[in-house]
Design an enzyme around this catalytic site. Structure first.
Site, PDB file in Angstrom:
ATOM      1  N   TYR A 137       0.773  -0.952  -0.179  1.00 34.43           N
ATOM      2  CA  TYR A 137       0.028   0.116   0.184  1.00 34.43           C
ATOM      3  C   TYR A 137       0.873   0.742   0.262  1.00 34.43           C
ATOM      4  O   TYR A 137       0.701   2.209  -1.147  1.00 34.43           O
ATOM      5  CB  TYR A 137      -0.612  -0.160   1.273  1.00 34.43           C
ATOM      6  CG  TYR A 137      -2.526  -0.113   0.736  1.00 34.43           C
ATOM      7  CD1 TYR A 137      -2.535  -2.085   0.353  1.00 34.43           C
ATOM      8  CD2 TYR A 137      -3.051   0.257   1.070  1.00 34.43           C
ATOM      9  CE1 TYR A 137      -3.903  -2.310   0.665  1.00 34.43           C
ATOM     10  CE2 TYR A 137      -4.817  -0.077   1.505  1.00 34.43           C
ATOM     11  CZ  TYR A 137      -4.772  -1.349   0.380  1.00 34.43           C
ATOM     12  OH  TYR A 137      -5.987  -2.227   1.069  1.00 34.43           O
ATOM     13  N   LYS A 192       1.890 -15.088   2.176  1.00 34.63           N
ATOM     14  CA  LYS A 192       1.249 -15.961   1.021  1.00 34.63           C
ATOM     15  C   LYS A 192       3.223 -15.874   0.999  1.00 34.63           C
ATOM     16  O   LYS A 192       4.034 -16.249  -0.074  1.00 34.63           O
ATOM     17  CB  LYS A 192       1.431 -15.587  -0.127  1.00 34.63           C
ATOM     18  CG  LYS A 192       1.293 -15.636  -1.742  1.00 34.63           C
ATOM     19  CD  LYS A 192       0.328 -17.199  -1.277  1.00 34.63           C
ATOM     20  CE  LYS A 192       0.329 -17.780  -3.280  1.00 34.63           C
ATOM     21  NZ  LYS A 192      -0.483 -18.727  -3.057  1.00 34.63           N
ATOM     22  N   ASP A 224      -4.456 -17.802   0.130  1.00 36.99           N
ATOM     23  CA  ASP A 224      -5.392 -18.410  -0.715  1.00 36.99           C
ATOM     24  C   ASP A 224      -6.012 -19.033  -0.129  1.00 36.99           C
ATOM     25  O   ASP A 224      -7.026 -19.511  -0.377  1.00 36.99           O
ATOM     26  CB  ASP A 224      -4.598 -18.944  -1.994  1.00 36.99           C
ATOM     27  CG  ASP A 224      -3.384 -19.540  -1.428  1.00 36.99           C
ATOM     28  OD1 ASP A 224      -3.375 -19.849  -0.552  1.00 36.99           O
ATOM     29  OD2 ASP A 224      -2.984 -20.771  -2.883  1.00 36.99           O
ATOM     30  N   ASP A 248      -6.488  -6.391   3.352  1.00 34.67           N
ATOM     31  CA  ASP A 248      -8.085  -5.268   2.901  1.00 34.67           C
ATOM     32  C   ASP A 248      -8.792  -6.540   2.564  1.00 34.67           C
ATOM     33  O   ASP A 248     -10.237  -6.244   2.586  1.00 34.67           O
ATOM     34  CB  ASP A 248      -7.292  -4.860   2.186  1.00 34.67           C
ATOM     35  CG  ASP A 248      -8.215  -4.012   1.010  1.00 34.67           C
ATOM     36  OD1 ASP A 248      -9.604  -3.274   1.840  1.00 34.67           O
ATOM     37  OD2 ASP A 248      -8.410  -4.012   0.003  1.00 34.67           O
ATOM     38  N   ASP A 252     -12.791  -7.480   4.011  1.00 34.29           N
ATOM     39  CA  ASP A 252     -13.871  -7.550   3.138  1.00 34.29           C
ATOM     40  C   ASP A 252     -15.270  -9.054   3.358  1.00 34.29           C
ATOM     41  O   ASP A 252     -16.289  -9.104   3.341  1.00 34.29           O
ATOM     42  CB  ASP A 252     -13.918  -7.513   2.152  1.00 34.29           C
ATOM     43  CG  ASP A 252     -14.216  -5.769   1.627  1.00 34.29           C
ATOM     44  OD1 ASP A 252     -13.760  -4.973   2.680  1.00 34.29           O
ATOM     45  OD2 ASP A 252     -14.901  -5.357   0.767  1.00 34.29           O
TER      46      ASP A 252
HETATM   47  C1  IPM Z   1     -10.654  -0.493   3.521  1.00 35.83           C
HETATM   48  C2  IPM Z   1     -10.462   0.298   2.257  1.00 35.83           C
HETATM   49  C3  IPM Z   1      -9.089   1.287   1.791  1.00 35.83           C
HETATM   50  C4  IPM Z   1      -8.487   0.137   1.805  1.00 35.83           C
HETATM   51  C5  IPM Z   1      -9.821   1.879   0.749  1.00 35.83           C
HETATM   52  C6  IPM Z   1     -10.777   3.086   0.654  1.00 35.83           C
HETATM   53  C7  IPM Z   1      -8.361   2.579   1.009  1.00 35.83           C
HETATM   54  O1  IPM Z   1     -10.966  -0.436   0.995  1.00 35.83           O
HETATM   55  O2  IPM Z   1     -10.474   0.987   4.519  1.00 35.83           O
HETATM   56  O3  IPM Z   1     -10.660  -1.630   3.788  1.00 35.83           O
HETATM   57  O4  IPM Z   1      -8.153  -0.596   0.696  1.00 35.83           O
HETATM   58  O5  IPM Z   1      -7.508   0.141   2.763  1.00 35.83           O
HETATM   59 MG    MG Z   2     -11.061  -2.607   2.090  1.00 37.37          MG
END
Ligand code: IPM
Ligand code: MG
Length: 358
Positions: A137, A192, A224, A248, A252
């Site tokens: 990042y 990984k 993975d 990240d 999610d």
């Molecule tokens: C998160 C979001 C951010 C990230 C974006 C908005 C930059 O997806 O907080 O997970 O990738 O960290």
């Molecule tokens: Mg995110």
């Protein structure tokens, strides 16, 4: 001592959900002073930058930041450094918010919300600990260059750099081990290492830190496989620690296991427990301004704020119990509505939580 809280509502549904969280936060009788500044697209529109100096100053000088959400398709064509996302990345970097805690909890009242079979997710309670200020990042160099040799010689090439310094891995590992100690003493480190040098180094370093936590059972998993196991048998996990990019993605996925990302808070902390607290969901510009968004993730983020940055554990628990109470009463915003429950608006949900606090 008065605690200063920066309120950064941001874009889309950000303002309406932070408004409800702020009502809850200020109803507890704590000595809190709040100040609001624009961030993200809203700040770009007002001041020409997603993270203007006044917003950054306020954030730096506060004990904690209550953050709504940033992003709107209106701003997608801006240069990268002016896009709303840069505000959150800039805040993470400027304040050193390296530890991102993302709990994924499936509330029993919302067992049907998940797209997975109830028996797979019932009682799910996992915590993703994501490193937030390093990795690909922020790694330099990055950009677009011309390839100097090899089969693609002379072509343009996009590139980024992945790296982790030892202290970066150590400090997030400590956070994760300590979180595991407070839970079921199980920690899974995700990497990984079968392909990436950075990941092998991550794994070796986590193994070294583990020597200080003999009461925690440490396992390792490739990203993975972790992505697969998380949908196959998510309850096998308790605390997961991983780097910025993998975190990240996994966070999610973990959020979606609960089927109700509108319920999930998050905390991003630095070494002095200064923190940024935001819902795990985004700015949802498609439903902005309609008073239908779910404010509970932001309200629960306010609870995390009280716990981690203000040390107000009892008040944090009060908020969490109030949220459970409104779910128990059958109140649901549109995103978690199901037949037989009562559909309420954003502000009605805020009203109900306030009432349940008393
Ligand atoms: C998160 C979001 C951010 C990230 C974006 C908005 C930059 O997806 O907080 O997970 O990738 O960290
Ligand atoms: Mg995110």
């Amino acid at each position: 001592m008065t605690h200063k809280i920066a309120v950064l509502p941001g874009d889309g549904i950000g303002p309406e959900i932070t408004e409800q969280a702020l009502r809850v936060l200020t109803a507890l009788g704590l000595d809190i002073e709040t100040e609001t500044q624009p961030v993200g697209g809203a700040a770009y529109a007002a001041h020409g930058h997603p993270l203007p100096p006044a917003t950054l100053e306020l954030a730096k000088n506060s004990s904690a930041i209550l953050f709504g959400a940033v992003g709107d398709w209106k701003y997608d064509s801006l240069a990268r450094e002016l896009r709303p996302e840069q505000a959150i990345l800039g805040l993470r970097k400027a304040l050193g918010l390296f530890a991102n805690l993302r709990p994924a909890i499936l509330y029993p009242q919302l067992a049907n919300a998940s797209s997975l079979k109830p028996e797979v997710v019932a009682g799910l309670d996992i915590l993703i600990v994501r490193e937030l200020t390093g990795d690909i990042y922020f790694g330099q160099p990055r950009g677009v260059r011309t390839v100097e040799e090899g089969p693609f010689k002379g072509e343009r090439q996009g590139f980024d750099t992945m790296h982790y310094a030892e202290s970066e891995v150590r400090r997030i590992a400590h956070i994760a081990f300590q979180a595991a100690q407070k839970r079921s003493r199980k920690l899974c480190s995700v990497d990984k290492a079968n392909v990436l040098e950075t990941s092998q180094f991550w794994r070796d370093t986590v193994i070294d830190v583990a020597k200080e936590y003999s009461d925690v059972q440490l396992t390792h998993m490739y990203i993975d496989n972790a992505a697969m196991q998380l949908v196959r048998a998510p309850k096998e996990f308790d605390v997961v620690v991983t780097g910025n990019l993998f975190g990240d993605i996994l966070s999610d996925e973990a959020a979606m296991l609960t089927g109700s990302i509108g319920m999930l808070p998050s905390a991003s902390l630095n070494a002095s427990n200064q923190g940024l607290y935001e819902p795990s969901h985004g700015s949802a510009p498609d439903i902005a301004g309609q008073n239908i968004a779910n404010p509970l993730a932001t309200i629960l983020s306010a609870a995390m704020l009280l716990r981690y940055s203000l040390g107000a554990t009892a008040e944090a628990k009060k908020i969490e119990s109030a949220v459970e109470a409104v779910l128990e009463q059958g109140l649901r915003t549109a995103d978690i509505y199901e037949p037989g429950t009562t559909r309420v608006s954003t502000s009605e949900m805020g009203d109900a939580v306030l009432k349940a606090l008393k």
